[in-house]
Design a protein around this motif. Structure first.
Motif, mmCIF file in Angstrom:
data_model
loop_
_atom_site.group_PDB
_atom_site.id
_atom_site.type_symbol
_atom_site.label_atom_id
_atom_site.label_comp_id
_atom_site.label_asym_id
_atom_site.label_seq_id
_atom_site.Cartn_x
_atom_site.Cartn_y
_atom_site.Cartn_z
ATOM 1 N N CYS A 479 0.820 -1.193 -0.148
ATOM 2 C CA CYS A 479 0.076 0.149 -0.066
ATOM 3 C C CYS A 479 0.983 1.206 0.058
ATOM 4 O O CYS A 479 0.444 2.120 -0.691
ATOM 5 C CB CYS A 479 -0.910 -0.097 1.175
ATOM 6 S SG CYS A 479 -2.308 -1.414 1.167
ATOM 7 N N THR A 480 1.881 1.343 0.826
ATOM 8 C CA THR A 480 2.863 2.350 0.851
ATOM 9 C C THR A 480 3.504 2.538 -0.482
ATOM 10 O O THR A 480 3.772 3.816 -1.006
ATOM 11 C CB THR A 480 3.877 2.101 1.916
ATOM 12 O OG1 THR A 480 3.344 1.902 3.073
ATOM 13 C CG2 THR A 480 4.885 3.389 2.002
ATOM 14 N N ASP A 481 3.901 1.495 -1.142
ATOM 15 C CA ASP A 481 4.527 1.668 -2.404
ATOM 16 C C ASP A 481 3.277 2.264 -3.445
ATOM 17 O O ASP A 481 3.922 3.139 -4.200
ATOM 18 C CB ASP A 481 4.882 0.274 -2.932
ATOM 19 C CG ASP A 481 6.103 -0.188 -2.212
ATOM 20 O OD1 ASP A 481 7.082 0.563 -1.704
ATOM 21 O OD2 ASP A 481 6.447 -1.389 -2.245
ATOM 22 N N ALA A 482 2.102 2.024 -3.393
ATOM 23 C CA ALA A 482 1.363 2.266 -4.326
ATOM 24 C C ALA A 482 0.970 3.839 -4.007
ATOM 25 O O ALA A 482 0.761 4.550 -5.003
ATOM 26 C CB ALA A 482 -0.279 1.774 -4.278
ATOM 27 N N VAL A 483 0.730 4.116 -2.663
ATOM 28 C CA VAL A 483 0.643 5.687 -2.238
ATOM 29 C C VAL A 483 1.771 6.448 -2.871
ATOM 30 O O VAL A 483 1.503 7.454 -3.449
ATOM 31 C CB VAL A 483 0.394 5.704 -0.754
ATOM 32 C CG1 VAL A 483 0.355 7.207 -0.394
ATOM 33 C CG2 VAL A 483 -0.962 5.090 -0.468
ATOM 34 N N LYS A 484 3.089 5.973 -2.856
ATOM 35 C CA LYS A 484 4.174 6.825 -3.247
ATOM 36 C C LYS A 484 4.153 6.982 -4.853
ATOM 37 O O LYS A 484 4.538 7.965 -5.132
ATOM 38 C CB LYS A 484 5.609 6.317 -2.885
ATOM 39 C CG LYS A 484 5.968 6.593 -1.131
ATOM 40 C CD LYS A 484 7.276 5.743 -0.919
ATOM 41 C CE LYS A 484 7.663 6.005 0.305
ATOM 42 N NZ LYS A 484 9.075 5.646 0.836
ATOM 43 N N MET A 485 3.988 5.813 -5.185
ATOM 44 C CA MET A 485 3.844 6.020 -6.690
ATOM 45 C C MET A 485 2.786 6.899 -7.217
ATOM 46 O O MET A 485 3.140 7.765 -8.163
ATOM 47 C CB MET A 485 3.481 4.641 -7.380
ATOM 48 C CG MET A 485 3.536 4.599 -8.918
ATOM 49 S SD MET A 485 3.073 3.018 -9.608
ATOM 50 C CE MET A 485 3.259 3.327 -11.140
ATOM 51 N N TYR A 486 1.878 6.950 -6.489
ATOM 52 C CA TYR A 486 0.722 8.166 -6.922
ATOM 53 C C TYR A 486 1.167 9.421 -6.783
ATOM 54 O O TYR A 486 1.209 10.383 -7.600
ATOM 55 C CB TYR A 486 -0.654 7.939 -6.604
ATOM 56 C CG TYR A 486 -1.661 8.885 -6.947
ATOM 57 C CD1 TYR A 486 -2.231 8.976 -8.143
ATOM 58 C CD2 TYR A 486 -2.091 9.852 -5.873
ATOM 59 C CE1 TYR A 486 -2.954 10.156 -8.555
ATOM 60 C CE2 TYR A 486 -2.862 10.858 -6.100
ATOM 61 C CZ TYR A 486 -3.346 10.949 -7.390
ATOM 62 O OH TYR A 486 -4.129 11.982 -7.823
ATOM 63 N N LEU A 487 1.591 9.696 -5.368
ATOM 64 C CA LEU A 487 2.143 11.175 -5.161
ATOM 65 C C LEU A 487 3.254 11.775 -6.051
ATOM 66 O O LEU A 487 3.288 12.866 -5.988
ATOM 67 C CB LEU A 487 2.317 10.954 -3.631
ATOM 68 C CG LEU A 487 0.996 10.672 -2.657
ATOM 69 C CD1 LEU A 487 1.572 10.727 -1.240
ATOM 70 C CD2 LEU A 487 0.084 11.549 -2.782
ATOM 71 N N LEU A 488 3.971 10.798 -6.140
ATOM 72 C CA LEU A 488 5.294 11.291 -7.357
ATOM 73 C C LEU A 488 5.033 11.282 -8.505
ATOM 74 O O LEU A 488 6.047 11.812 -9.346
ATOM 75 C CB LEU A 488 6.453 10.341 -6.830
ATOM 76 C CG LEU A 488 6.836 10.243 -5.366
ATOM 77 C CD1 LEU A 488 8.114 9.395 -5.195
ATOM 78 C CD2 LEU A 488 7.271 11.946 -4.789
ATOM 79 N N ALA A 489 3.891 10.718 -9.055
ATOM 80 C CA ALA A 489 3.552 10.861 -10.550
ATOM 81 C C ALA A 489 3.163 12.089 -10.939
ATOM 82 O O ALA A 489 2.663 12.789 -10.104
ATOM 83 C CB ALA A 489 2.445 9.524 -10.844
ATOM 84 N N SER A 490 3.273 12.304 -12.347
ATOM 85 C CA SER A 490 2.934 13.634 -12.732
ATOM 86 C C SER A 490 1.345 13.999 -12.534
ATOM 87 O O SER A 490 1.002 14.798 -11.934
ATOM 88 C CB SER A 490 3.222 13.709 -14.557
ATOM 89 O OG SER A 490 2.826 14.956 -14.790
ATOM 90 N N ASP A 491 0.620 12.958 -12.637
ATOM 91 C CA ASP A 491 -0.748 13.062 -12.611
ATOM 92 C C ASP A 491 -1.252 13.191 -11.136
ATOM 93 O O ASP A 491 -2.442 13.771 -10.716
ATOM 94 C CB ASP A 491 -1.486 11.575 -13.213
ATOM 95 C CG ASP A 491 -1.793 11.789 -14.838
ATOM 96 O OD1 ASP A 491 -1.805 12.978 -15.284
ATOM 97 O OD2 ASP A 491 -2.337 11.098 -15.507
ATOM 98 N N GLY A 492 -0.444 12.525 -10.297
ATOM 99 C CA GLY A 492 -0.501 12.704 -8.817
ATOM 100 C C GLY A 492 -0.115 14.035 -8.129
ATOM 101 O O GLY A 492 -0.145 14.282 -7.096
#
Length: 547
Positions: A479-492
């Motif tokens: 879950c932490t990996d997924a959250v980080k991926m979204y927050l650091l993504a351009s769309d995020g």
């Protein structure tokens, strides 16, 4: 009221006058002599007709409308018989429908060659000039200089040039033609200007004309508009917001009466307009996105539920806390303005008789979350202000919405999620039973599924694949990996610049998200945060752990 507007409630009586209707145009007999049109609108959409045209009429101008494609508005006006106006419905907080009759000085079309010829060769030469050219051509019309509507706009400017500089039939009295775009696109006036000068690249005289006689104005627009039940031609709107139309006019080219109209704000500096846009994104649009996924997951179809005692009051408590503790403080020296924007927006959100589709608002949720919440998080981190669970809850609900049903396709870009109260491993998906809510996307309340789009990541590192894995493993690390991926993504929102400052936010979102994919409904989690029954509340620091 302007002498050109009449107002009544549930009464469709209209002004009687002679009109001329031919195969190419509709024109009131009053449109002649000193009563000729002196403003034009390219576009006849419901939003333009419910915001810009009443503004022009109220300011004492006489607008005629030109449809870019088709002839529906021309035929609608012709079907009104002796009417020289069209109706606009406003849904009042009481539920009553207030109908304004908005005067119109002509309806035309560019859809057919004969219609276009009439506008260029017969109608325009009869005018003495125009002060404002309104544009409402949708976001698609503003994608490049090569769209048909941009080519048609350039054709109009070429005709204006002939009438002003060659034929001397138009006299602007030393003023410029003000182009006001009504499409919800950032820097819309700059885009239109760019395209017109690109089309004039090989015509120095035309470029000089545009520079000397035309000013392209950036604007911000905002009024929720649909249509009258059973009649798609009649706009049905919320009451006029405080900032329905904000126009940048640094040199005072607009007629002064424009800025005196309800819902119109004229700005003198770019910074003022940019602040208006930023606050709209963070406050109004940000809270809309925060509540839409919550409503949809709970099978609540319209935002008018926010006016109810239950669950509306609890949801508004959540939004109030999010705005007061996160969004407003992030505005820095503009906190008073941010609070004022929310005060106006809150009244609109809790309108008991004018709700929008919650599923419709969820469109493009990943990008909206980044655009609308990212700036708030960055500013809070920059100012070293605490990130709270109200913000973490918004992200957790969005990621819950974006979690695909196990063992379903995540490679096509269109994924399927599950609604609250449904076992994701037992979902029966039959597209034939789905209801379309936007752009071919479906939902099925009975069987508990919905479709959405997301394209963050690629291959095995797609966000959708990682979220789907989370739903199976129920691992806090995943879950932490997924959250980080979204927050650091351009769309995020690309929060990489404050990555070290959002570790606590990431953990808080991960904890809440894990509880949601483990079977807890978003409604139950909302109540727990409101009551602090799991050890933390909306206004608690993300550094505190959920019990």
């Amino acid at each position: 009221l302007s002498p050109y507007l009449s107002r009544f409630v549930h009464n469709n009586t209209s002004h009687a006058a002679k009109v001329t209707m031919s195969s190419t145009h509709w024109l009131p007999e009053t449109s002649k002599g000193d009563n000729l049109p002196n403003a034009l609108c390219l576009g006849t959409g419901r939003f333009l007709r419910s915001v810009l045209v009443p503004t022009l009429v109220g300011a004492g101008l006489r607008p005629a409308l030109i449809q870019t494609r088709g002839r529906s508005f021309l035929e609608f006006m012709a079907s009104g018989g002796a009417s020289t106006s069209y109706p606009v419905d406003t849904v009042l907080p009481s539920g009553d429908i207030q109908t304004d009759q908005v005067a119109c000085w002509g309806a035309f079309s560019l859809g057919k060659s004969e219609d276009k010829s009439y506008v260029l060769d017969n109608f325009l030469p009869t005018l003495k000039g125009i002060s404002i050219l309104g544009i409402g051509v949708t976001e698609a019309g503003l994608t490049s200089k090569d769209t048909q509507v941009m080519k048609d706009l350039f054709l109009l400017f070429q005709r204006f040039q002939q009438l002003i500089t060659q034929d001397k039939k138009w006299d602007l009295n030393g003023k410029k033609i003000c182009v006001v775009d009504m499409d919800n696109v950032p820097n819309n006036g700059d885009k239109v200007r760019q395209y017109m000068f690109e089309l004039a690249a090989e015509d120095k005289d035309m470029a000089a004309f545009l520079e000397e006689h035309v000013v392209f104005m950036n604007s911000m627009v905002d009024r929720i508009t649909s249509h009258r039940e059973g009649d798609t031609m009649v706009p049905k709107c919320e009451p006029m917001p405080a900032k329905a139309l904000v126009v940048l006019d640094p040199n005072g080219d607009l007629p002064p009466s424009i800025g005196q109209q309800p819902g119109v704000v004229v700005r003198k500096s770019v910074d003022e307009l940019q602040l208006d846009i930023a606050l709209k994104l963070r406050v109004a649009n940000g809270t809309h996105t925060a509540i839409a996924h919550l409503l949809a997951l709970m099978k609540l179809l319209k935002t008018d539920v926010l006016s109810s005692d239950k669950p509306g009051a609890l949801m508004m408590k959540y939004l109030d806390t999010l705005v007061e503790n996160q969004i407003v403080p992030s505005a820095g020296s503009n906190q008073d303005e941010a609070a004022a924007v929310y005060k106006d927006w809150r009244q609109r959100l809790v309108h008991p008789h004018f709700g929008l589709s919650s599923f419709f608002i969820t469109q493009n949720g990943p990008a909206k979350g980044g655009i609308r919440w990212g700036p708030t998080v960055k500013e809070l981190a920059r100012q070293e202000l605490k990130l709270e669970y109200s913000m973490a809850f918004a992200y957790a609900v969005l990621l819950r919405w974006l979690t695909p049903v196990p063992n379903t396709d995540v490679d096509s870009g269109i994924c399927t999620g599950w609604l609250d109260g449904v076992d994701p491993n037992q979902v029966t998906i039959d597209k034939a039973k789905g209801t379309e809510y936007a752009d071919g996307l479906l939902y099925d309340l009975e069987n508990g599924w919905y479709q959405y789009k997301c394209s963050i990541g690629s291959g095995e590192t797609k966000l959708m694949a990682l979220l789907q894995k989370c739903a199976t493993t129920k691992s806090i690390d995943d879950c932490t990996d997924a959250v980080k991926m979204y927050l650091l993504a351009s769309d995020g929102g690309d929060l990489s610049s404050v990555e070290k400052s959002i570790n606590e936010l990431t953990l808080a979102v991960s904890q809440l998200y894990l509880s949601l994919i483990s079977g807890k409904s978003v409604g139950v989690l909302l109540e727990e945060l409101a009551n602090k029954s799991n050890g933390v509340g909306f206004s608690d620091n993300c550094g505190n752990s959920v019990r």
